[in-house]
Design a protein around this motif. Sequence first.
Motif, short mmCIF file in Angstrom:
data_model
loop_
_atom_site.label_atom_id
_atom_site.label_comp_id
_atom_site.label_asym_id
_atom_site.label_seq_id
_atom_site.Cartn_x
_atom_site.Cartn_y
_atom_site.Cartn_z
N TYR A 104 0.80 -1.02 -0.03
CA TYR A 104 0.12 -0.11 0.05
C TYR A 104 0.87 1.19 0.06
O TYR A 104 1.95 1.21 0.30
CB TYR A 104 -0.84 0.14 1.06
N LEU A 105 0.29 2.37 -0.53
CA LEU A 105 0.97 3.52 -0.57
C LEU A 105 1.13 4.48 0.97
O LEU A 105 0.07 4.58 1.53
CB LEU A 105 0.40 4.57 -1.58
N GLU A 106 2.47 4.55 1.21
CA GLU A 106 2.68 5.23 2.65
C GLU A 106 3.15 6.60 2.15
O GLU A 106 4.13 6.78 1.50
CB GLU A 106 3.63 4.37 3.40
N ARG A 107 2.66 7.69 2.80
CA ARG A 107 2.85 8.91 2.74
C ARG A 107 4.06 9.57 3.54
O ARG A 107 4.78 10.32 3.29
CB ARG A 107 1.67 10.00 2.95
N GLY A 108 4.07 8.86 4.79
CA GLY A 108 5.11 9.05 5.94
C GLY A 108 6.31 8.12 5.76
O GLY A 108 6.62 7.83 4.48
N PHE A 109 7.13 8.24 6.54
CA PHE A 109 8.35 7.13 6.42
C PHE A 109 8.58 6.32 7.90
O PHE A 109 9.05 6.82 8.71
CB PHE A 109 9.49 7.88 6.36
N PRO A 110 7.91 5.13 8.06
CA PRO A 110 7.88 4.62 9.35
C PRO A 110 9.07 4.05 9.44
O PRO A 110 10.16 3.91 8.76
CB PRO A 110 6.68 3.50 8.85
N VAL A 111 9.28 4.09 11.04
CA VAL A 111 10.64 3.56 11.54
C VAL A 111 10.35 2.28 11.96
O VAL A 111 9.69 2.11 12.96
CB VAL A 111 11.06 4.68 12.62
N LEU A 112 11.11 1.27 11.59
CA LEU A 112 10.98 -0.07 12.09
C LEU A 112 12.42 -0.44 12.11
O LEU A 112 13.41 -0.47 11.40
CB LEU A 112 10.47 -1.00 11.01
N SER A 113 12.64 -0.93 13.33
CA SER A 113 13.95 -1.46 13.63
C SER A 113 13.91 -2.62 14.69
O SER A 113 12.95 -2.78 15.39
CB SER A 113 14.76 -0.32 14.61
N ALA A 114 15.13 -3.44 14.63
CA ALA A 114 15.09 -4.65 15.38
C ALA A 114 15.81 -4.50 16.87
O ALA A 114 16.02 -5.15 17.53
CB ALA A 114 16.01 -5.76 14.70
N GLY A 115 16.25 -2.97 17.04
CA GLY A 115 16.83 -2.67 18.26
C GLY A 115 16.95 -1.28 18.44
O GLY A 115 16.46 -0.55 17.45
N PRO A 116 17.51 -0.66 19.29
CA PRO A 116 17.78 0.58 19.48
C PRO A 116 18.84 1.23 18.59
O PRO A 116 19.41 0.29 18.04
CB PRO A 116 18.53 0.46 21.07
N THR A 117 18.50 2.36 18.21
CA THR A 117 19.63 3.15 17.39
C THR A 117 21.11 3.39 17.98
O THR A 117 21.01 3.68 19.26
CB THR A 117 19.06 4.54 17.10
N HIS A 165 10.34 0.08 -0.67
CA HIS A 165 9.19 -1.20 -0.58
C HIS A 165 9.57 -1.80 0.82
O HIS A 165 10.81 -2.58 0.64
CB HIS A 165 9.13 -1.81 -1.47
N CYS A 166 8.71 -1.89 1.84
CA CYS A 166 9.00 -2.51 3.17
C CYS A 166 8.18 -3.73 3.00
O CYS A 166 7.19 -3.95 2.60
CB CYS A 166 8.58 -1.62 4.22
N VAL A 167 9.15 -4.92 3.74
CA VAL A 167 8.24 -6.16 3.63
C VAL A 167 7.05 -6.10 4.50
O VAL A 167 6.19 -7.00 4.38
CB VAL A 167 9.30 -7.32 4.22
N THR A 168 6.71 -5.08 5.41
CA THR A 168 5.51 -4.99 6.33
C THR A 168 4.63 -4.48 5.33
O THR A 168 3.34 -3.90 5.90
CB THR A 168 5.82 -4.03 7.37
N SER A 169 4.87 -4.25 3.96
CA SER A 169 3.59 -3.83 2.87
C SER A 169 3.52 -2.34 2.53
O SER A 169 2.42 -2.24 1.98
CB SER A 169 2.16 -4.46 3.47
N TRP A 170 4.18 -1.37 3.31
CA TRP A 170 4.18 -0.16 2.68
C TRP A 170 5.20 0.13 1.77
O TRP A 170 6.41 -0.47 1.86
CB TRP A 170 4.34 0.93 3.93
N SER A 171 4.81 0.98 0.70
CA SER A 171 5.82 1.57 -0.22
C SER A 171 5.66 2.67 -0.13
O SER A 171 4.75 3.83 0.04
CB SER A 171 5.31 1.10 -1.59
N LYS A 172 6.79 3.71 -0.38
CA LYS A 172 7.10 5.15 -0.61
C LYS A 172 7.45 5.53 -1.86
O LYS A 172 8.52 4.95 -2.19
CB LYS A 172 7.66 5.55 0.80
#
Length: 192
Positions: free
Chosen positions: A22-35, A72-79
Amino acid sequence: MVGFTGFASRRRVDPALPPGQYLERGFPVLSAGPTPNIKRWELQVATENGARSFSWDDFLALPQEDVATDIHCVTSWSKLGTHWKGVSLDTLFDGLETSHEFAMARSYGGYTTNLPLADLLGGKAWIVHAFEGEPLAPDHGGPARLFVPHLYFWKSAKWVQGIQTMPQNTPGFWEGLGYHAHGDPWKEERYS
């Protein structure tokens, strides 16, 4: 039927969206751990025949490329229509010979992801440090991340520290937990 239109309908609206996205207008942050807190940045690229190491100043002195593309993110969003700046992997690996067909990218913080070398070279991948004209934010992988936009975004390792070629396709972090070894969004290569 009025109401729910589903993913297939959204793809018909915008053919730039791969299946299931699906089309994402933002930029989600997905991480496996802290920055990670990166005090001293260094990038290493290596093959079985040699290695190169770049300080931040070395890296910025290399030829820079502007890249306009979709992600394209594997969680289904695309920018769509994003803009990045960085150094081509072709430049970083220039002069390093290898017979290996695969590579492992590793990040500050311990994250790893495996890729075919063919997906990193030939103008297909970069180490990027700017997004939409601004320095890449830490939560999006700044100061620099691997950028392989033709694959799902988990392959574009945040906070990249190094890339090492390897003779076998050894799974990285997510691949070892069941994600696909390749990750082409147009083939929906999400999970193995």
